[in-house]
Design an enzyme around this catalytic site. Structure first.
Site, short mmCIF file in Angstrom:
data_model
loop_
_atom_site.label_atom_id
_atom_site.label_comp_id
_atom_site.label_asym_id
_atom_site.label_seq_id
_atom_site.Cartn_x
_atom_site.Cartn_y
_atom_site.Cartn_z
N ASN A 10 0.87 -1.18 0.00
CA ASN A 10 0.00 0.00 0.00
C ASN A 10 0.91 1.23 0.00
O ASN A 10 1.49 1.56 1.03
CB ASN A 10 -0.89 -0.03 1.26
CG ASN A 10 -1.71 1.23 1.41
OD1 ASN A 10 -1.81 2.04 0.48
ND2 ASN A 10 -2.31 1.41 2.58
N TRP A 11 1.01 1.85 -1.15
CA TRP A 11 1.94 3.00 -1.25
C TRP A 11 1.37 4.27 -0.64
O TRP A 11 2.06 5.26 -0.53
CB TRP A 11 2.29 3.24 -2.73
CG TRP A 11 3.12 2.15 -3.35
CD1 TRP A 11 3.52 0.98 -2.78
CD2 TRP A 11 3.66 2.15 -4.68
NE1 TRP A 11 4.27 0.24 -3.68
CE2 TRP A 11 4.37 0.94 -4.86
CE3 TRP A 11 3.60 3.05 -5.76
CZ2 TRP A 11 5.02 0.62 -6.04
CZ3 TRP A 11 4.25 2.73 -6.95
CH2 TRP A 11 4.95 1.52 -7.08
N LYS A 12 0.10 4.24 -0.31
CA LYS A 12 -0.58 5.43 0.25
C LYS A 12 -0.32 6.65 -0.64
O LYS A 12 -0.22 6.50 -1.85
CB LYS A 12 -0.11 5.67 1.69
CG LYS A 12 -0.18 4.41 2.55
CD LYS A 12 -0.04 4.71 4.00
CE LYS A 12 0.08 3.40 4.76
NZ LYS A 12 -0.06 3.56 6.19
N HIS A 96 -9.62 0.94 4.70
CA HIS A 96 -8.36 1.18 5.41
C HIS A 96 -8.62 2.12 6.58
O HIS A 96 -9.43 3.04 6.48
CB HIS A 96 -7.32 1.77 4.45
CG HIS A 96 -5.94 1.76 5.04
ND1 HIS A 96 -5.52 2.70 5.95
CD2 HIS A 96 -4.90 0.92 4.87
CE1 HIS A 96 -4.27 2.42 6.31
NE2 HIS A 96 -3.87 1.34 5.67
N GLU A 98 -7.06 4.56 7.68
CA GLU A 98 -6.86 5.99 7.39
C GLU A 98 -8.10 6.57 6.71
O GLU A 98 -8.45 7.73 6.93
CB GLU A 98 -5.59 6.17 6.52
CG GLU A 98 -4.33 5.94 7.36
CD GLU A 98 -3.13 5.42 6.61
OE1 GLU A 98 -3.11 5.46 5.37
OE2 GLU A 98 -2.19 4.93 7.29
N GLU A 168 -5.53 -5.12 10.47
CA GLU A 168 -4.51 -4.10 10.71
C GLU A 168 -4.83 -3.36 12.01
O GLU A 168 -5.68 -2.46 12.02
CB GLU A 168 -4.51 -3.09 9.57
CG GLU A 168 -4.24 -3.70 8.22
CD GLU A 168 -3.69 -2.66 7.26
OE1 GLU A 168 -2.54 -2.82 6.85
OE2 GLU A 168 -4.40 -1.68 6.96
N GLY A 174 2.21 2.23 10.72
CA GLY A 174 3.14 3.35 10.56
C GLY A 174 3.79 3.80 11.85
O GLY A 174 4.41 4.86 11.91
N SER A 214 3.26 -2.18 10.45
CA SER A 214 4.71 -2.18 10.64
C SER A 214 5.35 -3.54 10.36
O SER A 214 6.30 -3.94 11.03
CB SER A 214 5.08 -1.69 12.05
OG SER A 214 4.62 -0.36 12.23
N GLY A 235 2.81 -1.10 4.36
CA GLY A 235 2.87 0.33 4.04
C GLY A 235 4.31 0.75 3.83
O GLY A 235 4.88 0.62 2.75
N GLY A 236 4.94 1.24 4.90
CA GLY A 236 6.30 1.80 4.81
C GLY A 236 7.29 0.91 4.08
O GLY A 236 8.04 1.37 3.20
#
Ligand code: PEP
Length: 255
Positions: A10-12, A96, A98, A168, A174, A214, A235-236
């Site tokens: 997930n590159w956001k 998600h 977010e 998640e 993150g 993470s 993500g990261g």
């Protein structure tokens, strides 16, 4: 029951189309045609087309980070499944945390999107997970149950082969904090039990349940070795080809 591992990036809101193309090309050249793990990358809307071209011919698949549950029309700023299909997106991340937190998405709205994506041949990755406050109040399993059953309301057993669930914990996204493998397995096991109860075990046992929060090469193998953890939503660590591909390798090793 052996389920094929599934690693999704997930590159956001990261990577311009050019940067996305470069990262996708690096991932595609490492993965090549090896389909032993399902690998999906989910760039921003503007990078989808270029990333799609960059992964063409490889086993890497394309996903989007959202869609709107209408075919077309006056929905400023939104994007339809048909638009995603035209750039060969096969998956979409829905619900998600977010989007739930910053854009007020409810279970009912996420459910509308899940059903519309299925009707329009885009496979949903349904995200669920508790906040730190909810975990500390011992509400984790109840929250996850409400989000799972809310998101899947009206989804038929025959459609579940196209659904991926991602657990998640919000407090792990993150933040560098990861659920321990035991903590994650407890929730994944309860998600599996709910799926088995709703759809029967012949269906429930086949659904991939990803962990997200993470996840990185250093903690992936232990997480992925848990009975009901079938992959990761990353993500990261998905923003760098080496760490992302190391996660794919961890999934291969766990297979
Ligand atoms: C995510 O946003 O889905 C996620 C899991 O992010 P990170 O890996 O950075 O925690």
């Amino acid at each position: 029951m052996s389920r094929k591992y599934f690693i999704a990036g997930n590159w956001k809101m990261n990577k311009t189309p050019e940067e996305g193309k470069k990262l996708a090309s690096e991932i595609a050249s490492i993965v090549s045609k090896d389909a032993s793990v399902d690998v999906v990358i989910c760039p921003t809307f503007t990078a989808l087309d270029r990333v799609s071209q960059a992964i063409e011919g490889s086993a890497v698949k394309l996903g989007a980070q959202n869609l709107y549950p209408k075919a077309n029309g006056a929905y400023t700023g939104e994007i339809s499944p048909e638009m995603l299909r035209e750039v060969f997106a096969k998956f979409v991340i829905l619900g998600h945390s977010e989007r739930r937190e910053y854009f007020g998405e409810t279970d009912a709205f996420v459910n509308e999107k899940v059903k519309f994506s299925l009707e329009n041949l885009i496979n949903p990755i349904l995200c669920i997970g508790e906040t730190l406050e909810q975990r500390e109040a011992n509400e984790t399993l109840e929250v996850v149950k409400t989000q799972l059953l809310g998101g899947l309301e009206g989804v038929e057993a025959s459609q579940m082969g196209s659904v991926v669930v991602a657990y998640e914990p919000v407090w792990a996204i993150g933040t560098g904090k990861t659920a321990t493998p035991e903590m994650a397995q407890e929730v994944h096991g309860s998600i599996r039990a709910l799926l088995n109860e709703k759809y029967g075990s012949a269906v429930g046992e086949k659904v991939r349940i990803l962990y997200g929060g993470s996840m990185k090469p250093a903690n992936a193998e232990e997480l992925l070795s848990q009975t009901d953890i079938d992959g990761g939503l990353i993500g990261g660590a998905a923003l760098d080809s080496k760490s992302f591909c190391d996660l794919i390798t961890a999934a291969k090793n766990a297979s």
